[in-house]
Write a protein that holds these residues in place. Structure first.
Motif, PDB file in Angstrom:
ATOM      1  N   LEU A   1       4.569   3.475  -6.080  1.00  9.83           N
ATOM      2  CA  LEU A   1       4.545   3.266  -7.524  1.00  9.83           C
ATOM      3  C   LEU A   1       5.456   2.120  -7.933  1.00  9.83           C
ATOM      4  O   LEU A   1       5.160   1.394  -8.875  1.00  9.83           O
ATOM      5  N   ARG A   2       6.549   1.938  -7.199  1.00  7.98           N
ATOM      6  CA  ARG A   2       7.389   0.752  -7.463  1.00  7.98           C
ATOM      7  C   ARG A   2       6.603  -0.520  -7.174  1.00  7.98           C
ATOM      8  O   ARG A   2       6.713  -1.504  -7.902  1.00  7.98           O
ATOM      9  N   GLU A   3       5.783  -0.508  -6.127  1.00  7.17           N
ATOM     10  CA  GLU A   3       4.930  -1.668  -5.832  1.00  7.17           C
ATOM     11  C   GLU A   3       3.955  -1.904  -6.974  1.00  7.17           C
ATOM     12  O   GLU A   3       3.698  -3.042  -7.361  1.00  7.17           O
ATOM     13  N   GLN A   4       3.415  -0.832  -7.533  1.00  6.14           N
ATOM     14  CA  GLN A   4       2.493  -0.977  -8.665  1.00  6.14           C
ATOM     15  C   GLN A   4       3.212  -1.590  -9.864  1.00  6.14           C
ATOM     16  O   GLN A   4       2.646  -2.432 -10.559  1.00  6.14           O
ATOM     17  N   ILE A   5       4.452  -1.197 -10.104  1.00  4.53           N
ATOM     18  CA  ILE A   5       5.229  -1.777 -11.203  1.00  4.53           C
ATOM     19  C   ILE A   5       5.416  -3.277 -10.983  1.00  4.53           C
ATOM     20  O   ILE A   5       5.313  -4.071 -11.910  1.00  4.53           O
ATOM     21  N   THR A   6       5.643  -3.673  -9.753  1.00  6.66           N
ATOM     22  CA  THR A   6       5.908  -5.069  -9.428  1.00  6.66           C
ATOM     23  C   THR A   6       4.641  -5.925  -9.396  1.00  6.66           C
ATOM     24  O   THR A   6       4.588  -6.992 -10.002  1.00  6.66           O
ATOM     25  N   SER A   7       3.623  -5.456  -8.682  1.00 12.92           N
ATOM     26  CA  SER A   7       2.446  -6.291  -8.424  1.00 12.92           C
ATOM     27  C   SER A   7       1.178  -5.840  -9.139  1.00 12.92           C
ATOM     28  O   SER A   7       0.210  -6.593  -9.202  1.00 12.92           O
ATOM     29  N   GLY A   8       1.168  -4.599  -9.614  1.00 13.91           N
ATOM     30  CA  GLY A   8      -0.034  -4.060 -10.241  1.00 13.91           C
ATOM     31  C   GLY A   8      -0.955  -3.355  -9.256  1.00 13.91           C
ATOM     32  O   GLY A   8      -1.900  -2.688  -9.654  1.00 13.91           O
ATOM     33  N   ILE A   9      -0.691  -3.493  -7.957  1.00 10.57           N
ATOM     34  CA  ILE A   9      -1.576  -2.906  -6.951  1.00 10.57           C
ATOM     35  C   ILE A   9      -1.437  -1.390  -6.958  1.00 10.57           C
ATOM     36  O   ILE A   9      -0.354  -0.856  -6.697  1.00 10.57           O
ATOM     37  N   HIS A  10      -2.535  -0.701  -7.270  1.00  8.85           N
ATOM     38  CA  HIS A  10      -2.540   0.763  -7.234  1.00  8.85           C
ATOM     39  C   HIS A  10      -2.480   1.226  -5.780  1.00  8.85           C
ATOM     40  O   HIS A  10      -3.105   0.611  -4.911  1.00  8.85           O
ATOM     41  N   PRO A  11      -1.774   2.299  -5.485  1.00 10.45           N
ATOM     42  CA  PRO A  11      -1.707   2.797  -4.110  1.00 10.45           C
ATOM     43  C   PRO A  11      -3.095   3.041  -3.502  1.00 10.45           C
ATOM     44  O   PRO A  11      -3.307   2.769  -2.327  1.00 10.45           O
ATOM     45  N   ARG A  12      -4.050   3.495  -4.300  1.00  7.93           N
ATOM     46  CA  ARG A  12      -5.389   3.794  -3.772  1.00  7.93           C
ATOM     47  C   ARG A  12      -6.219   2.541  -3.495  1.00  7.93           C
ATOM     48  O   ARG A  12      -7.242   2.600  -2.829  1.00  7.93           O
ATOM     49  N   CYS A  13      -5.779   1.402  -4.013  1.00  8.13           N
ATOM     50  CA  CYS A  13      -6.583   0.185  -3.930  1.00  8.13           C
ATOM     51  C   CYS A  13      -6.250  -0.725  -2.758  1.00  8.13           C
ATOM     52  O   CYS A  13      -7.003  -1.638  -2.457  1.00  8.13           O
ATOM     53  N   PHE A  14      -5.117  -0.531  -2.128  1.00  6.12           N
ATOM     54  CA  PHE A  14      -4.690  -1.469  -1.105  1.00  6.12           C
ATOM     55  C   PHE A  14      -5.002  -0.904   0.274  1.00  6.12           C
ATOM     56  O   PHE A  14      -4.283  -0.070   0.789  1.00  6.12           O
ATOM     57  N   PRO A  15      -6.089  -1.349   0.884  1.00  6.82           N
ATOM     58  CA  PRO A  15      -6.485  -0.790   2.183  1.00  6.82           C
ATOM     59  C   PRO A  15      -5.511  -1.156   3.292  1.00  6.82           C
ATOM     60  O   PRO A  15      -5.113  -2.302   3.428  1.00  6.82           O
ATOM     61  N   GLY A  16      -5.084  -0.147   4.028  1.00  8.64           N
ATOM     62  CA  GLY A  16      -4.256  -0.390   5.200  1.00  8.64           C
ATOM     63  C   GLY A  16      -2.800  -0.678   4.927  1.00  8.64           C
ATOM     64  O   GLY A  16      -2.050  -0.922   5.859  1.00  8.64           O
ATOM     65  N   ALA A  17      -2.370  -0.655   3.680  1.00  8.72           N
ATOM     66  CA  ALA A  17      -0.970  -0.947   3.388  1.00  8.72           C
ATOM     67  C   ALA A  17      -0.113   0.259   3.723  1.00  8.72           C
ATOM     68  O   ALA A  17      -0.528   1.393   3.553  1.00  8.72           O
ATOM     69  N   GLU A  18       1.082   0.012   4.181  1.00  7.46           N
ATOM     70  CA  GLU A  18       1.978   1.109   4.518  1.00  7.46           C
ATOM     71  C   GLU A  18       2.310   1.968   3.307  1.00  7.46           C
ATOM     72  O   GLU A  18       2.527   3.154   3.432  1.00  7.46           O
ATOM     73  N   PHE A  19       2.350   1.364   2.117  1.00 10.81           N
ATOM     74  CA  PHE A  19       2.681   2.127   0.917  1.00 10.81           C
ATOM     75  C   PHE A  19       1.445   2.729   0.272  1.00 10.81           C
ATOM     76  O   PHE A  19       1.537   3.464  -0.680  1.00 10.81           O
ATOM     77  N   GLY A  20       0.249   2.414   0.763  1.00 17.87           N
ATOM     78  CA  GLY A  20      -0.979   2.863   0.119  1.00 17.87           C
ATOM     79  C   GLY A  20      -1.617   4.058   0.778  1.00 17.87           C
ATOM     80  O   GLY A  20      -1.275   4.466   1.874  1.00 17.87           O
ATOM     81  N   ASP A  21      -2.564   4.632   0.092  1.00 18.44           N
ATOM     82  CA  ASP A  21      -3.311   5.777   0.593  1.00 18.44           C
ATOM     83  C   ASP A  21      -4.690   5.351   1.080  1.00 18.44           C
ATOM     84  O   ASP A  21      -5.550   6.186   1.314  1.00 18.44           O
TER      85      ASP A  21
END
Length: 88
Positions: free
Chosen positions: A58-78
């Motif tokens: 969620l901190r990443e979403q605050i910074t970049s706008g990227i929702h956790p569900r939207c970023f494929p393969g990211a360590e912070f994403g789902d």
């Protein structure tokens, strides 16, 4: 000063942070955070320093706008939301 859009929350001692547009789905979002952290964010302090209790995704979403569900393969994403794939 900060580039964040922060509003009063319906929750006591909290603020709603309007997040930037996600580059994957094109939507903005909201994160509710403690008011003291949001105030420090508005003063320009790094999100990881002022909101350590907020999930890193969620901190990443605050910074970049990227929702956790939207970023494929990211360590912070789902992973990517299947509805986003089928919706395009």
């Amino acid at each position: 000063m900060s580039h964040h859009e922060i509003y009063d929350s319906m929750q006591d001692n909290c603020a709603d942070i309007l997040t930037p547009t996600c580059p994957f789905c094109g939507q903005r979002g909201w994160i509710t955070a403690p008011q003291t952290g949001a105030d420090a964010l508005m003063e320009g302090h790094p999100v990881q320093d002022v909101l350590p209790e907020v999930d890193p995704r969620l901190r990443e979403q605050i910074t970049s706008g990227i929702h956790p569900r939207c970023f494929p393969g990211a360590e912070f994403g789902d992973g990517i939301d299947p509805d986003l794939i089928h919706g395009h």
